[in-house]
Design a protein around this motif. Structure first.
Motif, short mmCIF file in Angstrom:
data_model
loop_
_atom_site.label_atom_id
_atom_site.label_comp_id
_atom_site.label_asym_id
_atom_site.label_seq_id
_atom_site.Cartn_x
_atom_site.Cartn_y
_atom_site.Cartn_z
N LEU A 180 -23.45 120.53 32.99
CA LEU A 180 -23.96 120.47 34.35
C LEU A 180 -25.47 120.24 34.34
CD1 LEU A 180 -23.39 120.75 37.37
CD2 LEU A 180 -23.66 123.23 37.12
N GLY A 181 -26.17 120.97 33.46
CA GLY A 181 -27.61 120.80 33.37
C GLY A 181 -27.99 119.40 32.96
N HIS A 182 -27.29 118.87 31.97
CA HIS A 182 -27.58 117.52 31.48
C HIS A 182 -27.36 116.48 32.58
CE1 HIS A 182 -27.79 113.98 28.97
NE2 HIS A 182 -26.57 113.65 29.32
N ALA A 183 -26.24 116.60 33.31
CA ALA A 183 -25.94 115.63 34.37
C ALA A 183 -27.00 115.68 35.46
CB ALA A 183 -24.55 115.90 34.95
N HIS A 184 -27.38 116.89 35.86
CA HIS A 184 -28.42 117.01 36.89
C HIS A 184 -29.75 116.43 36.39
CE1 HIS A 184 -26.55 118.95 40.22
NE2 HIS A 184 -26.16 120.00 39.55
N TYR A 185 -30.04 116.66 35.12
CA TYR A 185 -31.28 116.14 34.55
C TYR A 185 -31.29 114.61 34.60
CZ TYR A 185 -35.37 115.96 31.49
OH TYR A 185 -36.62 115.74 30.99
N CYS A 186 -30.17 114.01 34.24
CA CYS A 186 -30.09 112.55 34.27
C CYS A 186 -30.19 112.00 35.68
CB CYS A 186 -28.78 112.09 33.63
SG CYS A 186 -28.70 112.40 31.84
N LEU A 187 -29.80 112.82 36.67
CA LEU A 187 -29.94 112.42 38.07
C LEU A 187 -31.33 112.76 38.61
CD1 LEU A 187 -26.46 113.65 39.37
CD2 LEU A 187 -27.20 111.27 39.17
N LYS A 188 -32.20 113.27 37.72
CA LYS A 188 -33.57 113.68 38.06
C LYS A 188 -33.59 114.86 39.03
CE LYS A 188 -35.30 108.98 37.27
NZ LYS A 188 -36.05 107.83 37.81
N SER A 189 -32.50 115.61 39.07
CA SER A 189 -32.46 116.85 39.86
C SER A 189 -32.87 117.98 38.94
CB SER A 189 -31.04 117.07 40.42
OG SER A 189 -30.63 115.98 41.21
N TYR A 190 -34.17 118.05 38.68
CA TYR A 190 -34.65 118.92 37.62
C TYR A 190 -34.51 120.41 37.95
CZ TYR A 190 -36.53 114.48 36.06
OH TYR A 190 -36.65 113.17 35.67
N SER A 191 -34.68 120.78 39.22
CA SER A 191 -34.51 122.18 39.59
C SER A 191 -33.07 122.63 39.36
CB SER A 191 -34.88 122.38 41.07
OG SER A 191 -36.26 122.13 41.28
N GLU A 192 -32.12 121.77 39.78
CA GLU A 192 -30.70 122.10 39.56
C GLU A 192 -30.37 122.14 38.08
OE1 GLU A 192 -31.90 119.98 41.65
OE2 GLU A 192 -31.02 120.30 43.65
N ALA A 193 -30.98 121.24 37.32
CA ALA A 193 -30.76 121.22 35.87
C ALA A 193 -31.25 122.51 35.24
CB ALA A 193 -31.46 120.02 35.24
N ALA A 194 -32.47 122.94 35.60
CA ALA A 194 -33.03 124.17 35.05
C ALA A 194 -32.15 125.37 35.42
CB ALA A 194 -34.45 124.38 35.57
N SER A 195 -31.64 125.37 36.65
CA SER A 195 -30.77 126.46 37.09
C SER A 195 -29.48 126.51 36.27
CB SER A 195 -30.43 126.30 38.58
OG SER A 195 -29.50 127.27 39.00
N ALA A 196 -28.88 125.34 36.02
CA ALA A 196 -27.63 125.30 35.24
C ALA A 196 -27.86 125.77 33.82
CB ALA A 196 -27.07 123.88 35.25
N PHE A 197 -28.93 125.27 33.18
CA PHE A 197 -29.23 125.72 31.82
C PHE A 197 -29.49 127.22 31.81
CE2 PHE A 197 -30.77 121.18 31.16
CZ PHE A 197 -29.71 120.83 30.33
N GLY A 198 -30.21 127.70 32.83
CA GLY A 198 -30.53 129.13 32.90
C GLY A 198 -29.30 130.00 33.02
N LYS A 199 -28.33 129.56 33.82
CA LYS A 199 -27.09 130.34 33.97
C LYS A 199 -26.32 130.37 32.66
CE LYS A 199 -26.57 129.57 38.93
NZ LYS A 199 -25.79 128.89 40.00
N GLY A 200 -26.37 129.27 31.92
CA GLY A 200 -25.73 129.27 30.60
C GLY A 200 -26.40 130.24 29.65
N LEU A 201 -27.73 130.31 29.74
CA LEU A 201 -28.47 131.24 28.88
C LEU A 201 -28.18 132.70 29.21
CD1 LEU A 201 -31.91 129.43 28.64
CD2 LEU A 201 -30.37 129.95 26.74
N GLU A 202 -27.84 132.97 30.46
CA GLU A 202 -27.46 134.35 30.81
C GLU A 202 -26.22 134.78 30.03
OE1 GLU A 202 -26.96 134.52 35.01
OE2 GLU A 202 -29.04 134.05 35.47
N LEU A 203 -25.36 133.82 29.74
CA LEU A 203 -24.14 134.12 28.99
C LEU A 203 -24.38 134.06 27.48
CD1 LEU A 203 -21.63 131.98 31.10
CD2 LEU A 203 -21.87 134.47 31.14
N GLU A 204 -25.27 133.18 27.06
CA GLU A 204 -25.53 132.99 25.64
C GLU A 204 -27.04 132.84 25.43
OE1 GLU A 204 -24.19 129.57 22.61
OE2 GLU A 204 -22.50 130.62 23.53
N PRO A 205 -27.77 133.95 25.40
CA PRO A 205 -29.24 133.92 25.40
C PRO A 205 -29.86 133.20 24.21
CG PRO A 205 -28.43 136.11 25.94
CD PRO A 205 -27.25 135.33 25.47
N ASN A 206 -29.16 133.10 23.09
CA ASN A 206 -29.74 132.50 21.89
C ASN A 206 -29.36 131.04 21.69
OD1 ASN A 206 -31.00 134.94 21.12
ND2 ASN A 206 -29.07 135.68 20.22
#
Length: 361
Positions: A180-206
């Protein structure tokens, strides 16, 4: 409230009077009903014989029987709707999940789809993953893999939809947040991309890939450049892996892609320290020259580079040094890197970064 009660009493009295007049009540019972009318009126203080009282409390043209009829019809409709909803829920609950045979067939379609991804036959890969989903819609991997295929073919909006569906099926499936983060990034929706990556990190911080993707997306949000953005979040494929050229992407993003998006200091192809390379003035000067004369675009069109990017994206890992060095362009690029870095020849192939970029095999 008192007037409502009086209206109801008058409606009852009128109903009894009408029942006498239309013959509903037999002659033998007429006297008893008349006594009841008088008693009810006196008990509630409503004089049905007073014309002024009738005008004040009348509910005409409605009558007590018509009001009751409306109530009964409404109750029947409500009850029918409730029964329908209950029946629908029961049917859904009774529907069995995919059979063992369906799951096995779905896995075969997934593996075929993975092979098609490796061969860059993205439409065929999408078709295979779609067959897998039809057989087993409860498996988030199939949606995630199809999202990767859509991204590789350049259809990032469909990739967003599939990644979101994978998350809906299994909110703890980390790779879907990467997709999800990658797709948003490619669409230049950087805020949404950062949010998606961040939610993934909540599950897998490392998860290094998620960290790199989030950091790159946040950097784009804060910098808000006016020039076109590269289509890589540093965690998955570049545009070259998706079937196009590198365009105007920055050289630092290319290096991050080569390093698998592991953030600072991870090993890169040939054991190169990508973090140090990106800080090396001589190397970055060489990069600017490549950007100026179109060399970077030509590099990203190189079949060996495209193959490497695709293998990274589909989870195939980095090519061996022997494979990389068999291509003259790659060999010359590695030589330029070593010269710019000022170090000895690299002795082995470093790691390709985190595991966030594969097809979820």
């Amino acid at each position: 409230m008192a007037e409502k009660k009086d209206r109801l009493v008058l409606s009852i009295l009128e109903f009894l009077e009408t029942s006498i007049a239309d013959g509903t009540v037999s002659a033998d019972d007429k006297d008893g009903i008349e006594v009841a009318i008088q008693c009810i009126g006196e008990a509630f203080g409503v004089d049905a014989s007073d014309e002024a009282t009738r005008k004040r409390l009348s509910i005409k043209p409605a009558t007590l029987p018509t009001i009751f009829d409306v109530y009964m019809k409404t109750r029947e409709k409500v009850q029918s709707s409730q029964d329908s909803n209950t029946s629908s829920s029961a049917r859904q609950a009774a529907q069995p999940g995919p059979s063992a045979e369906d799951k096995a067939a779905a896995e075969k379609h997934k593996m075929t789809g993975n092979a098609k991804m490796s061969a860059k036959d993205y439409p065929a890969a999408i078709a295979e993953y779609t067959h897998a989903i039809a057989l087993d819609p409860s498996n988030p991997v199939y949606y995630s893999n199809r999202a990767a295929a859509y991204s590789s073919s350049g259809d990032h909006n469909m990739a967003v939809a599939d990644a979101e569906k994978a998350i809906e099926v299994d909110p703890k499936f980390v790779k879907a947040y990467h997709r999800l983060g990658h797709a948003h990034y490619c669409l230049k929706s950087y805020s949404e991309a950062a949010s998606a990556f961040g939610k993934g990190l909540e599950l897998e911080p490392n998860n290094a890939n998620l960290k790199s993707g989030r950091d790159n997306a946040l950097a784009r949000v804060t910098s808000n450049p006016s020039s076109p953005e590269p289509e890589t979040a540093g965690t998955s494929s570049s545009r070259g892996a998706a079937g196009g050229g590198a365009g105007g992407g920055g050289f630092d993003d290319v290096l991050r892609s080569l390093g698998g998006g592991a953030g600072g200091g991870g090993g890169g192809p040939g054991g190169l320290d990508l973090a140090s390379l990106m800080q090396n003035p001589a190397l970055m000067n060489m990069a600017q020259q490549m950007l100026g004369n179109g060399g970077l675009e030509n590099l990203m069109r190189n079949p060996a580079v495209n193959n490497m990017m695709n293998r990274l994206q589909t989870g195939g890992g980095m090519p061996s040094m022997a494979e990389l060095m068999s291509d003259p362009t790659m060999r010359q690029m590695a030589e330029n890197f070593r010269n710019a870095q000022g170090g000895p020849d690299a002795g082995g192939a470093g790691g390709a970064g985190g595991a966030g970029g594969g097809t979820g095999r």
